[in-house]
Motif scaffolding. Structure first.
Motif: not given
Length: 100
Positions: A19, A22, A84
């Motif tokens: 996460w 990203w 995602c």
């Protein structure tokens, strides 16, 4: 996150790192439309019965967060969303364009 998938602590740590990476990539590529902000864990629910404390309503699926990105169309937004990390655990991403 899909209830059937229960990551180990190591898998969860790796997922959280994904996460962060990203989000960093989105920022580097100037694809974030607004700075990342975390939601609080409090919240208020308003419905026809009144107002109650807590962010949780009875629904089949819930929104875990919201991210505003820069994209020219749904196709570009879908390409961004394909990276995602929520998809790793069976989650999904809903894409909406801002109304003008």
């Amino acid at each position: 996150m899909n209830k059937e998938v229960q990551p180990s602590p190591d898998e969860l740590q790796k997922h959280l790192q994904h996460w962060q990476e990203w989000f960093g990539t989105l920022k580097e590529q100037d694809q974030l439309a607004a700075p990342l902000k975390r939601w609080d864990r409090e919240g208020v629910i308003v419905n026809t019965k009144g107002t109650t404390n807590g962010p949780y309503v009875e629904v089949k699926e819930s929104i875990g967060g919201m991210l505003l990105i820069k994209a020219n169309d749904y196709e570009e937004a879908a390409k961004i969303a394909a990276g995602c990390p929520i998809l790793e655990f069976g989650g999904n991403v809903e894409i909406r364009m801002a109304a003008s």
